[in-house]
Design a protein around this motif. Structure first.
Motif, mmCIF file in Angstrom:
data_model
loop_
_atom_site.group_PDB
_atom_site.id
_atom_site.type_symbol
_atom_site.label_atom_id
_atom_site.label_comp_id
_atom_site.label_asym_id
_atom_site.label_seq_id
_atom_site.Cartn_x
_atom_site.Cartn_y
_atom_site.Cartn_z
ATOM 1 N N CYS A 10 6.143 4.744 -3.828
ATOM 2 C CA CYS A 10 6.188 3.745 -2.756
ATOM 3 C C CYS A 10 6.749 2.417 -3.233
ATOM 4 O O CYS A 10 7.577 1.817 -2.570
ATOM 5 C CB CYS A 10 4.785 3.527 -2.172
ATOM 6 S SG CYS A 10 4.258 4.898 -1.111
ATOM 7 N N THR A 11 6.267 1.908 -4.371
ATOM 8 C CA THR A 11 6.722 0.594 -4.811
ATOM 9 C C THR A 11 7.076 0.582 -6.279
ATOM 10 O O THR A 11 8.232 0.527 -6.654
ATOM 11 C CB THR A 11 5.644 -0.484 -4.524
ATOM 12 O OG1 THR A 11 5.300 -0.430 -3.146
ATOM 13 C CG2 THR A 11 6.180 -1.877 -4.853
ATOM 14 N N THR A 12 6.095 0.662 -7.167
ATOM 15 C CA THR A 12 6.341 0.583 -8.608
ATOM 16 C C THR A 12 5.194 1.256 -9.329
ATOM 17 O O THR A 12 4.052 1.244 -8.867
ATOM 18 C CB THR A 12 6.455 -0.888 -9.072
ATOM 19 O OG1 THR A 12 6.548 -0.926 -10.489
ATOM 20 C CG2 THR A 12 5.246 -1.711 -8.639
ATOM 21 N N SER A 62 0.864 -1.176 0.000
ATOM 22 C CA SER A 62 0.000 0.000 0.000
ATOM 23 C C SER A 62 0.897 1.221 0.000
ATOM 24 O O SER A 62 2.118 1.103 -0.062
ATOM 25 C CB SER A 62 -0.942 0.013 1.216
ATOM 26 O OG SER A 62 -1.885 1.056 1.082
ATOM 27 N N CYS A 63 0.280 2.394 0.079
ATOM 28 C CA CYS A 63 1.068 3.619 0.101
ATOM 29 C C CYS A 63 0.232 4.717 0.750
ATOM 30 O O CYS A 63 -0.988 4.792 0.522
ATOM 31 C CB CYS A 63 1.463 4.021 -1.321
ATOM 32 S SG CYS A 63 2.777 5.263 -1.354
ATOM 33 N N SER A 64 0.916 5.546 1.557
ATOM 34 C CA SER A 64 0.198 6.613 2.253
ATOM 35 C C SER A 64 -0.410 7.582 1.253
ATOM 36 O O SER A 64 0.225 7.969 0.275
ATOM 37 C CB SER A 64 1.161 7.359 3.182
ATOM 38 O OG SER A 64 1.687 6.482 4.149
ATOM 39 N N ASN A 71 1.553 1.537 -8.262
ATOM 40 C CA ASN A 71 1.250 2.853 -7.714
ATOM 41 C C ASN A 71 0.968 3.823 -8.858
ATOM 42 O O ASN A 71 1.305 3.558 -10.013
ATOM 43 C CB ASN A 71 2.425 3.407 -6.906
ATOM 44 C CG ASN A 71 2.608 2.658 -5.595
ATOM 45 O OD1 ASN A 71 3.564 1.941 -5.435
ATOM 46 N ND2 ASN A 71 1.678 2.825 -4.674
ATOM 47 N N GLY A 72 0.396 4.963 -8.491
ATOM 48 C CA GLY A 72 0.195 6.011 -9.481
ATOM 49 C C GLY A 72 1.522 6.630 -9.886
ATOM 50 O O GLY A 72 2.545 6.474 -9.210
ATOM 51 N N ALA A 123 -4.561 7.987 4.624
ATOM 52 C CA ALA A 123 -5.565 7.204 3.888
ATOM 53 C C ALA A 123 -4.878 6.074 3.137
ATOM 54 O O ALA A 123 -4.814 6.042 1.920
ATOM 55 C CB ALA A 123 -6.333 8.103 2.931
ATOM 56 N N ALA A 124 -4.331 5.140 3.891
ATOM 57 C CA ALA A 124 -3.651 3.982 3.295
ATOM 58 C C ALA A 124 -4.564 2.781 3.373
ATOM 59 O O ALA A 124 -5.075 2.438 4.434
ATOM 60 C CB ALA A 124 -2.348 3.707 4.038
ATOM 61 N N ILE A 125 -4.803 2.142 2.239
ATOM 62 C CA ILE A 125 -5.689 0.999 2.171
ATOM 63 C C ILE A 125 -4.846 -0.247 1.931
ATOM 64 O O ILE A 125 -3.831 -0.209 1.237
ATOM 65 C CB ILE A 125 -6.732 1.187 1.047
ATOM 66 C CG1 ILE A 125 -7.789 0.084 1.126
ATOM 67 C CG2 ILE A 125 -6.088 1.209 -0.310
ATOM 68 C CD1 ILE A 125 -8.914 0.297 0.140
ATOM 69 N N PHE A 126 -5.263 -1.344 2.511
ATOM 70 C CA PHE A 126 -4.586 -2.624 2.317
ATOM 71 C C PHE A 126 -5.610 -3.644 1.856
ATOM 72 O O PHE A 126 -6.695 -3.754 2.456
ATOM 73 C CB PHE A 126 -3.935 -3.118 3.610
ATOM 74 C CG PHE A 126 -2.782 -2.265 4.040
ATOM 75 C CD1 PHE A 126 -1.497 -2.579 3.659
ATOM 76 C CD2 PHE A 126 -2.985 -1.133 4.818
ATOM 77 C CE1 PHE A 126 -0.433 -1.789 4.050
ATOM 78 C CE2 PHE A 126 -1.935 -0.348 5.211
ATOM 79 C CZ PHE A 126 -0.648 -0.669 4.826
#
Length: 895
Positions: free
Chosen positions: A178-180, A40-42, A172-173, A154-157
């Motif tokens: 955060c990741t990719t 996820s990402c903040s 990710n957008g 607002a981080a969703i998992f």
């Protein structure tokens, strides 16, 4: 009215025949959720997705699938976060995710705000407008997008299930790191537990028995159309959806074709009337694709890494994908080698060729929707030869003025570095900067002491090779000063055969490396290596030049070595041996004040060095009051040495002898009993004098015999004339008259079963000895492991000066007895009881029955009661000594 009813009937019949049961697309096995915070990402803008092959769920290629709801398992980090999600449905192809494009979006749900707790839960989104997946769509992507939020928390998992049967996808957008930002599966992300719970629900709209087949070249605008199950078809009407084609947009042929006017997606509808009079509508979206173009690519050149290898790791592949595509979109570029093996796409940059010197690479441009529709072009990876930069030897010049700069002859450097190569240019660099001045016969270094120069050989193609050499301004080696070398002249002619040259080279060089030494006479003639010992050829003083030369640079330094001769000292007189009386343990002090004068005589510029037998210099020499270091007898070596040449000397020796003192042979203490009038002491009659003194200083005797009567301290002094001197020794001793011993008390233990003890505590001046039988005496006053009974204990002076004794009664009893009339242990009685004539002893059995009463005078109990032998057993007794002492115990009767 009749025609309307017929139309309504046919519409309902068609609707009922096409609508089937609800279908759920899911890869999760079960609905039991597992919480996971792994991906996820903040602030949101994250995408969770699953891919589905529709035929796996019974949706044939001619069927439509209408999605009306979606489900996602969620868990939130922050229950107050504002979380909004939307379901997106995409058509995807076999090369997903490489071919993924947002242009393939089929449809989306409405945005939904999700609120709730931090607990695991399944959120269902009912689509406000159902999304229809067109017929002939083979695969779809179901994407759940958490929209970007201004709330950082607002981080969703996405929740998971323990088991599933396919990959989960995440990205990710573009504004989030955060990741990719590209779709990546959970395995490649190393999140093996991430198995997203994402499903969609929908209805199948079956095409029935008639499927539309489309044929034609992938890049051809002309397409051929046909239907399956043609034996049931009465008539068919085609609408190709190509309004620009005018009257050619329709056809009534069972098998037909259409030449589309432009690339695009067309909905082709075939209206079928079958033998039953039923009307069927067969629809299919047909994509007409422009032929891909593989734009020509130029060859890529790179210089080879190693001379003659044919390989380079410097191929620049940047821009190749853009060049082969041009302005085309929705295309996939792949690369292949000559064997058809797939290469990475895009190509690595920089890239290393795998085929020496020249490698052919094919670039293929394919349509995203149809990878079989492609165009190709080739280009070469060409390895350009690398020139050789031959090694140049390092240059050395001596530094004459110690400033770190000198002139170098570099006129041959260019020919050295090129060898026989032609058509090359040579450039030079130092510290990364180009050298613009010519490398000639008088090149002065620009960096003090040591300068590194890089010579670069460049070919016409721009490939180059480099070699490095250094300019070293060498300081001359150091010729360390040796100092004067002294030799001893035996006959006064100024010539010595004893010059020691063994350490000259080491002194000259120190720790310098790669240097050599040469020697020259006063005329500059080179000499052979100096012999050791060396004999001078010029009397008294000879100068020799030593030259230290660096073997690498030829730089050298000189120093002068002076060889001087001095006359050898002599021993004027042999010293006499010295004697002294023993001052203790064989050591004494000797007066050596006259030894130096005796040895030196009238010589000047000399001194005397005294050593022991091991060559150790004696401390304090020359000296007047020396103590020997070896007891009784020691040889002292004396060396007369010249003040300016310690190699010129003469040796002699003498002895130090310690006279042993007379041995008196008396004891430290003598004792006589109080009743004895005196004691006679005798010592060696061979001494020269005796003097016996009492402690008050009064002489008792002047011979070797003395009669002593008074207790106290005496001193005997004797003398013996040895080696021309009187040596005397005194001995002090004491005469004592001890008081007779007295037993102060006797400590004892009893009733211990043969382990009784007696300790005799006595006082007296002499050496006391102890006994418990009056016969055997011991120095120890403790006696152990004693049986009971009556003992007389004694103490006496070992010299016979007095005696004292006491009687001790040890009460004890045997732990067992054996009344079998063998004369041994036939009666049981308390030992020592006879000393208590009024004592009473009572014997009982284990039940307290009185069996016997014993008197101190009796033999004891014989193990009978009323003339009957009692059995073997344990028995008890009490003893009353009638003096206030009372004790009890038990014993065993053994038969």
């Amino acid at each position: 009215m009749k025609s309307f009813c017929q139309f309504l009937f046919l519409f309902l019949l068609l609707f009922v025949s096409k609508v089937q049961a609800q279908i759920t697309l899911s890869h999760n096995l079960g609905n039991v959720l597992i919480g996971n915070y792994g991906l996820s990402c903040s602030g949101g803008d994250v995408y969770f997705a699953r891919t589905f092959t529709l035929q796996d769920f019974g949706i044939n290629r001619g069927d439509e699938f209408v999605i009306n709801s979606g489900n996602i398992g969620l868990r939130y980090r922050n229950t107050d976060s504002n979380v909004r999600i939307v379901f997106n449905i995409y058509a995807i192809y076999s090369n997903f995710p490489a071919s993924f494009s947002e242009l393939d979006l089929i449809g989306s749900s409405q945005e939904v705000e999700v609120s709730g707790s931090d607990a695991l839960r399944i959120v269902t989104v009912n689509f406000a407008a159902p999304v229809t997946v067109p017929a002939y769509t083979e695969r779809i992507l179901v994407e759940v997008h958490q929209l970007r939020s201004s709330d950082f928390n607002a981080a969703i998992f996405c929740a998971d299930t323990a088991e599933d049967n396919d990959l989960s996808w995440y990205k990710n957008g573009v504004d989030n790191t955060c990741t990719t930002i590209e779709y990546t599966n959970h395995i490649d992300l190393n999140r093996l537990r991430s198995k997203f719970y994402i499903t969609v629900n929908g209805q199948l709209i079956s095409a029935g028995p008639y499927l539309m087949d489309v044929a034609g070249n992938c890049s051809d605008m002309l397409k051929n159309f046909s239907l399956t199950n043609q034996h049931d078809i009465v008539s068919v009407s085609w609408d190709f959806g190509d309004l620009s084609s005018g009257s050619n947009n329709t056809s009534s042929s069972l098998n037909t074709s259409h030449n589309f006017t432009a690339p695009g997606v067309y909905q082709v509808v075939a209206t079928v009337i079958n033998v039953l009079g039923e009307i069927k509508y067969v629809r299919r979206n047909v994509q007409v694709i422009a032929s891909p173009v593989a734009n020509p690519l130029p060859d890529v050149f790179a210089c080879q890494d190693d001379l003659g290898s044919g390989f380079s790791g410097l191929f620049d592949t940047s821009g190749i994908v853009e060049s082969v595509l041009g302005s085309q979109t929705r295309k996939v570029v792949t690369f292949y080698d000559l064997t058809g093996a797939l290469l990475p796409s895009p190509l690595p940059n920089p890239m290393t060729n795998t085929e020496a010197f020249n490698q052919v690479i094919t670039a293929r441009v394919a349509n995203v929707q149809d990878m079989s529709c492609y165009a190709e072009t080739t280009f070469n990876l060409v390895v350009m030869p690398k020139p050789n930069a031959y090694a140049v030897s390092n240059k050395y010049v001596c530094d004459d003025d110690n400033d770190g700069f000198a002139a170098f002859d570099l006129s041959t450097v260019e020919s050295d570095v090129l060898g026989e190569q032609t058509g090359m240019t040579v450039s030079y660099f130092s510290n990364g900067e180009p050298i613009t001045s010519l490398l000639n016969t008088n090149f002065i270094n620009t960096t003090a002491n040591l300068q590194s120069i890089t010579a670069r050989v460049t070919s016409a193609t721009g490939c180059f090779a480099e070699t490095i050499f250094s300019l070293s301004v060498q300081p001359p080696p150091v010729a360390n000063a040796v100092g004067d070398i002294m030799g001893c002249d035996d006959d006064g002619d100024g010539i010595s055969e004893y010059f020691d040259t063994s350490g000259i080279v080491d002194v000259l060089l120190g720790n310098q490396q790669d240097v050599t030494v040469d020697f020259y006479d006063v005329s500059g003639n080179i000499l052979p290596a100096l012999s050791n010992p060396y004999t001078n050829t010029i009397p008294f003083v000879e100068n020799i030049t030593a030259r230290v030369t660096n073997l690498n640079t030829g730089c050298y330094s000189d120093t002068v070595i002076i060889f001087k001769t001095t006359p050898r000292p002599v021993i004027s007189g042999v010293p006499q041996n010295l004697y002294a009386c023993d001052e203790g343990n064989g050591f004494a002090h000797f007066d050596l004040s006259g030894v130096t004068d005796q040895i030196v005589g009238s010589q000047t510029d000399v001194y005397v060095l005294f050593t022991d037998a091991n060559g150790n210099q004696l401390s304090g020499s020359p000296f007047d009051f020396f103590q020997n270091t070896i007891p009784y007898y020691q040889i002292i070596h004396a060396r007369v040495m010249h003040n300016s040449n310690n190699l010129c000397y003469a040796d002699t020796q003498f002895e130090l002898i310690v006279n042993r003192l007379p041995e008196i042979g008396l004891e430290d203490i003598y004792g006589i009993c109080a009743a004895t009038p005196s004691i006679r002491l005798t010592t060696n009659p061979g001494f020269d004098s005796w003097q016996w003194l009492y402690q008050d200083g009064v002489a008792v005797s002047n011979t070797n015999v003395a009669n002593l009567s008074s207790a106290g301290e005496y001193t005997l002094t004797v003398q013996k004339y040895v080696n021309g001197m009187n040596c005397s020794v005194s001995f002090t001793f004491n005469l004592v008259r001890p008081q007779p011993p007295v037993i102060d008390k006797v400590n004892f233990t009893e009733l211990s079963g043969g382990r009784n003890t007696i300790e005799i505590v006595a006082s007296g001046d002499g050496n006391l000895i102890y006994s418990i039988d009056g016969i055997n005496y011991y120095n120890n006053n403790m006696f152990t492991n004693l049986d009971g009974g009556v003992y007389k204990v004694y103490v006496k002076d070992s010299e016979g000066c007095g005696l004292d004794w006491r009687e001790v009664i040890l009460l004890d009893y045997p732990k067992f007895f054996t009344p079998n009339n063998d004369g041994d242990n036939d009666f049981w009685q308390i030992a020592g009881i006879r000393k208590f004539p009024f004592a009473a002893v009572y014997i009982y059995d284990r039940y307290g029955k009185l069996l016997a009463q014993l008197t101190p005078q009796s033999y004891g109990w014989d193990g009978q009661f009323k003339d009957r032998k009692l059995p073997a057993d344990d028995y008890w007794f009490t003893a009353d000594l009638q003096n206030g002492n009372y004790f009890r115990g038990h014993f065993s009767l053994i038969r």
